[in-house]
Design a protein around this motif. Sequence first.
Motif, mmCIF file in Angstrom:
data_model
loop_
_atom_site.group_PDB
_atom_site.id
_atom_site.type_symbol
_atom_site.label_atom_id
_atom_site.label_comp_id
_atom_site.label_asym_id
_atom_site.label_seq_id
_atom_site.Cartn_x
_atom_site.Cartn_y
_atom_site.Cartn_z
ATOM 1 N N THR A 115 0.815 -1.213 0.000
ATOM 2 C CA THR A 115 0.000 0.000 0.000
ATOM 3 C C THR A 115 0.851 1.268 0.000
ATOM 4 O O THR A 115 0.376 2.317 -0.444
ATOM 5 N N SER A 116 2.096 1.201 0.462
ATOM 6 C CA SER A 116 2.949 2.391 0.514
ATOM 7 C C SER A 116 3.909 2.482 -0.663
ATOM 8 O O SER A 116 4.149 3.568 -1.191
ATOM 9 N N ASN A 117 4.481 1.355 -1.080
ATOM 10 C CA ASN A 117 5.506 1.365 -2.121
ATOM 11 C C ASN A 117 4.955 1.095 -3.515
ATOM 12 O O ASN A 117 5.575 1.469 -4.507
ATOM 13 N N ILE A 118 3.820 0.416 -3.593
ATOM 14 C CA ILE A 118 3.199 0.115 -4.890
ATOM 15 C C ILE A 118 1.971 1.000 -5.083
ATOM 16 O O ILE A 118 1.910 1.810 -6.003
ATOM 17 N N GLY A 119 0.984 0.857 -4.216
ATOM 18 C CA GLY A 119 -0.141 1.789 -4.196
ATOM 19 C C GLY A 119 -0.984 1.823 -5.454
ATOM 20 O O GLY A 119 -1.576 2.861 -5.769
ATOM 21 N N SER A 120 -1.075 0.709 -6.171
ATOM 22 C CA SER A 120 -1.937 0.674 -7.353
ATOM 23 C C SER A 120 -3.398 0.752 -6.925
ATOM 24 O O SER A 120 -3.735 0.628 -5.744
ATOM 25 N N ALA A 121 -4.281 0.941 -7.893
ATOM 26 C CA ALA A 121 -5.710 1.074 -7.581
ATOM 27 C C ALA A 121 -6.235 -0.154 -6.846
ATOM 28 O O ALA A 121 -7.056 -0.033 -5.921
ATOM 29 N N ASP A 122 -5.773 -1.348 -7.230
ATOM 30 C CA ASP A 122 -6.240 -2.573 -6.577
ATOM 31 C C ASP A 122 -5.813 -2.621 -5.114
ATOM 32 O O ASP A 122 -6.595 -3.032 -4.244
#
Length: 569
Positions: A115-122
């Motif tokens: 959630t912090s390093n990738i944070g894509s919509a999914d």
Amino acid sequence: MALSGCATAGSGIGGTPAATLEADAAVARALLPVQTPRAELLQVWTGPYEGVPPWDKVTPAKLKEALLEGIELRRAEYAAIADNPEPPTFANTLVATQMAGQPLQRAGALYGVMTSNIGSADYQAVDREISPIMSAAGDEITFNTKLFQRVKAVADGARAAGLTAEQTRLAERSRDSFIRNGAALDAAGKAELGRINTALSNAFTSFGQKVVADENAWTVIPTEAGVAGLPASNKAAAAAAARSRNVQGWAIVNTRSSVDPFLSFGDDRAMREVVWRKFVNRGDNGDANDTNSTIAEIVRLRAERARLLGFGNHAEWRMQDTMAKTPAAAMALMERVWAPAKARVTEEVADMRAIAGHDIEPWDYLYYAEKVRKQKYDLDQNELKPYFELGNVKRGAFYMAGRLYGFDFTPLPRGTVPTFQPDVEVFEVTNKADGSHVGLFYSDDFSRAGKRSGAWATTYRSYSTYDGVKNVLASNNNNFTKAEGAEPILISLDDAQTLFHEFGHALHSLAAAYTYPALGGTPRDYVEYPSQVHEHWVLSRPILDGYMKHVETGQPMPQSLVAKIEASN
């Protein structure tokens, strides 16, 4: 000698005999129910180095499944602790709570990174759904009256029971944390606090995602004149950003790593204002990403929580577990700094105005600060960057860690362990003295869409010895801009100091020396101090001579240039 790993297997750092640790762990294990997690991401980590995170197996759906099941598994473990008919002891209560929830901890480490390093919509969707559930599950533990009474009984009777100083501290801090978070409230108070905490969880998630959304925006600069003054590396990065977004010209992405260089060197004052306003107005544009109402809700909910817990305001509640203890003490320190800081800024702005010939607006500050440095100290930040190639800066930080803490950092060949991004580097950390393994260090250096801005440290697994020695999996996360092609990645002096700073937090984890993981935390008003000390090593001669060498000449930074930097500070 490195501090980490200085305990023998199964021995306590705080004076608890090894035999006692083993006996306590056996009691806790016997109490907790035997459960077999179904979700793939709840399984014990496998692979080399005592097991590593399975980043190659993580998907949003699998992560959600693991978190939900992990909450249920932990719930059963805490129920066993709370409902134990035996009198509360350190082993069957405090050690058991340390041992409970390990599958969820593993999934939680993955959750934090994705959630912090990738944070894509999914992953953002998973975060919105899961964060209030996690908050409520945490409150369920805190509000468990039987569990709290057991923890309190052990803490209150710690000295009479002959607990060691470390055991006593764990028991007392656990009791105090329960109380600080509402365990002593009546049923109605707990219900209200649970409502507030869930609402805060939703608000924080919303706030963070809205800010990231605005940071994923950019300012298009259509003409060459608009990027005049930018160093070649920053200009190339802006051109690459434009190409990746299918726009013509140059793009200044709305993150500090892109905005600050433009504000420092861009000659076009009108364009600097556009870029500055876009950056400072993140979350303040009256659109779907506006955070004003979210901030107001957070402030209101924090005030409600503080009053419910018996405090005058949020600051009083928040400062309980700090060195300062009170808002007044913190403000007194800030007031001592404020007057000299303001006087210094007034001097700097006067120097800038003399060069600019006009008032200094916020979008002028960094630009004319560079002009003043050049005029007064003959110092050009672009003259410094060739000495700070990213790989060399990291190697310099590793050298510092070796000198100060006795650590060696050895890069692992790509593919040795899974990573969540192809460009994440992983290093094995060992003790220089005997070659013994300490842990792994993950380095995620580059910005990407969806990644939160700034720089921070994370620990995937913390050191402990209460149930055998656990190694450390630590990480640093930065937002540097990638260079084009095979060009060297040059960073600023400020970025180099930030890297050393965040590396200090990773070293804090790697040099850990405690028995129980719950004692690994540090008060918020202290934790930055050791890292700030590490920043000062960047310009030390051993680091400069060995690592901060000009990318073209190979020569270390001369002392005359260091003197200019020090004079300009």
